[in-house]
Design an enzyme around this catalytic site. Structure first.
Site, short mmCIF file in Angstrom:
data_model
loop_
_atom_site.label_atom_id
_atom_site.label_comp_id
_atom_site.label_asym_id
_atom_site.label_seq_id
_atom_site.Cartn_x
_atom_site.Cartn_y
_atom_site.Cartn_z
CE LYS A 137 -1.82 1.84 4.13
NZ LYS A 137 -1.35 3.22 3.94
CG ASN A 138 2.48 2.70 3.47
OD1 ASN A 138 1.05 2.93 3.53
ND2 ASN A 138 2.85 2.55 4.74
CB CYS A 142 -4.54 6.41 10.82
SG CYS A 142 -4.97 4.98 9.87
NE ARG A 196 0.26 10.38 10.13
CZ ARG A 196 0.06 9.25 9.52
NH1 ARG A 196 -1.22 8.61 9.72
NH2 ARG A 196 0.62 8.52 8.84
CG ASP A 252 2.90 1.77 9.64
OD1 ASP A 252 2.35 2.45 10.53
OD2 ASP A 252 3.05 1.74 8.36
NE ARG A 293 -7.02 4.35 5.14
CZ ARG A 293 -6.11 4.92 6.21
NH1 ARG A 293 -6.35 5.19 7.24
NH2 ARG A 293 -4.72 5.15 5.53
C1 UD1 Z 1 4.14 6.94 6.16
C2 UD1 Z 1 3.27 5.62 6.12
C3 UD1 Z 1 2.92 5.11 7.29
C4 UD1 Z 1 4.00 4.96 8.41
C5 UD1 Z 1 5.04 6.33 8.34
C6 UD1 Z 1 6.26 6.06 9.20
C7 UD1 Z 1 2.45 5.98 3.71
C8 UD1 Z 1 1.48 6.24 2.93
N1 UD1 Z 1 2.49 6.06 5.06
O1 UD1 Z 1 3.51 7.94 6.85
O2 UD1 Z 1 2.32 4.01 7.28
O3 UD1 Z 1 3.48 4.78 9.56
O4 UD1 Z 1 5.44 6.61 7.06
O5 UD1 Z 1 6.76 4.91 8.84
O6 UD1 Z 1 3.54 5.59 3.24
N2 UD1 Z 1 6.44 14.75 10.37
C9 UD1 Z 1 6.47 15.84 10.67
N3 UD1 Z 1 6.27 16.84 9.59
C10 UD1 Z 1 5.81 16.55 8.36
C11 UD1 Z 1 6.11 15.02 8.05
C12 UD1 Z 1 5.92 14.28 9.04
O7 UD1 Z 1 6.47 16.38 11.83
O8 UD1 Z 1 6.06 17.36 7.28
C13 UD1 Z 1 6.29 13.70 11.61
C14 UD1 Z 1 5.04 13.12 11.64
O9 UD1 Z 1 3.92 13.93 12.46
C15 UD1 Z 1 5.32 11.72 12.32
C16 UD1 Z 1 6.82 11.39 11.60
O10 UD1 Z 1 7.23 12.64 11.12
O11 UD1 Z 1 5.45 12.10 13.76
C17 UD1 Z 1 6.85 10.18 10.60
O12 UD1 Z 1 6.03 10.86 9.62
P1 UD1 Z 1 6.10 10.62 8.00
O13 UD1 Z 1 7.54 9.34 8.05
O14 UD1 Z 1 5.96 11.59 7.23
O15 UD1 Z 1 4.96 9.62 7.81
P2 UD1 Z 1 3.96 9.46 6.72
O16 UD1 Z 1 4.52 9.74 5.32
O17 UD1 Z 1 2.84 10.21 6.86
#
Ligand code: UD1
Length: 421
Positions: free
Chosen positions: A22-23, A117, A122, A308, A400
């Site tokens: 999915k990711n 979620c 985030r 995850d 999902r």
């Molecule tokens: C992706 C995955 C999700 C997984 C996560 C971490 C997808 C679709 N989803 O989510 O399943 O749990 O990686 O492995 O690929 N953060 C900030 N600022 C930003 C972006 C992120 O502070 O601009 C923080 C987030 O709040 C969180 C951390 O960084 O605490 C990790 O987030 P991120 O790696 O961006 O996760 P996703 O890409 O949303």
């Protein structure tokens, strides 16, 4: 609203085939925006999130065909708008991934702040910081965020990420692929999904090096051609089934696995006494040979232990004798499954981002809520070993992100039923 009824089951036994990730597929689909020709993706899982991404892309002007199961063809004869619809975006956080490619391709992108979620605040500040570094002007107003490229388009630059965010790395990599000059993403995420996206973009003609390390170099190109690509296997689904084998003290064969991608999960299961071995046909998980013991885990960006898999692993830890600790460092609000597991008789105490699990008490079926995708999977695992029936509501979260969830579990002998209320 549909529910799962899960009953205490015999140890799981048999084979399961892992779907495309999915990711990985969501960013690949978004990357098709960059392309001037048709992109073909194989091993695309049949998931609600994939449907949402299809709808978002169609609303932007994409022509999408599915000539056979698991194959998607995406082409953009025209990009008809550079604004992603609120009703779609609010359903899924990954919809923010259309922003980088839209900005690079059309010079402008306007997207509603994403949903998904509820596992923490985030924010998307790192995505926006990256776009700004490439010269874009970013405006945030009324829950919308808009990025506008300078005249002449985005310009390559060095971007340092304060945290190796997966989504920010992907978004910036896609934006930089069509920028002028060279971009370096430093402290980049190293997840296998980043490598898969870089491989896909390179097939389209991008010039990306270093994906899978903490520094990614992207030399901008002017044009992206069509390509075809097979999505990598889902390492989180793999981990979920490894834990399904372990928690039920079963013996299962998992096919279509990249062992390197699940190294931290395998290492921790081995520490607990579970046999995890690669054979010619796939990965064998055998948990019925000896009593299993407790362990400690700490979630980290890849190649650390995946956040995850934290909740499914915690379900497993409730079933082994002794105390275990789980420390969550990636998301700040990812213990919502704890209250639900405790309702099933687990003994878990949390303090901040740390959970202490006193295992081996035996779980009992209860009415519980799938608070997010992976928490939902964790409750299903717990239900398989809990006395009586566990009724899990809000299972749309689970659907999902897991393809053919009930069917795959039933094939292994799980006693699980999906009912519509
Ligand atoms: C992706 C995955 C999700 C997984 C996560 C971490 C997808 C679709 N989803 O989510 O399943 O749990 O990686 O492995 O690929 N953060 C900030 N600022 C930003 C972006 C992120 O502070 O601009 C923080 C987030 O709040 C969180 C951390 O960084 O605490 C990790 O987030 P991120 O790696 O961006 O996760 P996703 O890409 O949303």
């Amino acid at each position: 609203m549909a529910k799962f009824l899960v009953q205490k089951s015999e140890p799981l036994n048999g084979e399961v085939y892992i779907s495309g990730a999915k990711n990985a597929v969501l960013p690949l689909m978004a990357a098709a925006i960059l392309c001037d020709e048709k992109c073909v993706m194989m091993d695309v899982p049949d998931l609600r999130d994939v449907e949402v991404m299809k709808d978002i892309l169609t609303a932007l002007g994409a022509k999408i065909d599915a000539p056979q199961t698991g194959t998607l063809e995406i082409e953009f004869p025209n990009i008809t708008t550079n604004e992603a619809d609120y009703e779609l975006v609010r359903k899924m956080r990954a919809s923010i991934l259309v922003m980088g490619p839209l900005l690079a391709k059309t010079g402008r992108a306007r997207v509603h702040m994403p949903g998904g979620c509820t596992i923490g605040a985030r924010p998307i500040d790192l995505h926006l910081k990256g776009f700004e570094a490439l010269g874009a002007q970013v405006i945030q107003k009324d829950n919308y965020v808009e990025a506008i490229a300078p005249e002449g388009g985005l310009v390559g630059e060095s971007v340092y990420l304060d945290f190796p965010s997966v989504g920010a790395t992907e978004n910036i990599m896609m934006a930089a692929a069509l920028a002028q000059g060279t971009t370096y993403i430093e402290n980049a995420a190293e997840e296998p999904e980043i490598v898969d996206l870089a491989n896909f973009l390179n097939k389209m003609g991008a010039r990306i090096k270093g994906a899978g390390t903490d520094t990614i170099k992207i030399e901008g190109v002017k044009y992206m051609r069509g390509c075809s690509h097979t999505v990598i296997p889902d390492r989180i689904e793999t981990g979920t089934f490894m834990l399904a084998g372990a928690i039920t003290r079963g013996e299962i064969l998992i096919r279509n696995v990249v062992p390197d991608h699940v190294k931290p999960i395998a290492a921790k299961l081995r520490e607990c006494g579970v046999i995890v071995e690669m054979g010619d046909e796939g990965m064998y998980v055998v948990a019925d040979r000896k009593p299993l013991t407790s362990t400690d885990i700490k979630t980290l960006p890849y190649p650390g232990f995946p956040t995850d898999i934290q909740s499914p692993f915690m379900s497993f830890l409730t079933t082994v004798e002794g105390s275990s600790t789980v420390i969550e460092t990636v998301f700040e609000n990812r213990f919502m499954h704890v209250a639900e597991l405790n309702r099933m008789g687990a003994n878990i105490k949390t303090e901040g981002n740390k959970a202490l699990i006193r295992g081996g008490r035996g779980l009992e079926g209860a009415q519980v809520i799938a608070t997010d995708l992976r928490a939902g999977a964790a409750l299903v695992l717990a239900g398989l070993v809990a006395k009586g029936t566990t009724e899990i509501s809000e299972i749309y979260h689970i659907e999902r992100g897991y393809e053919h969830f009930v069917k795959k579990f039933k094939n292994l002998g799980a006693n699980i039923l999906r009912i519509d209320d």
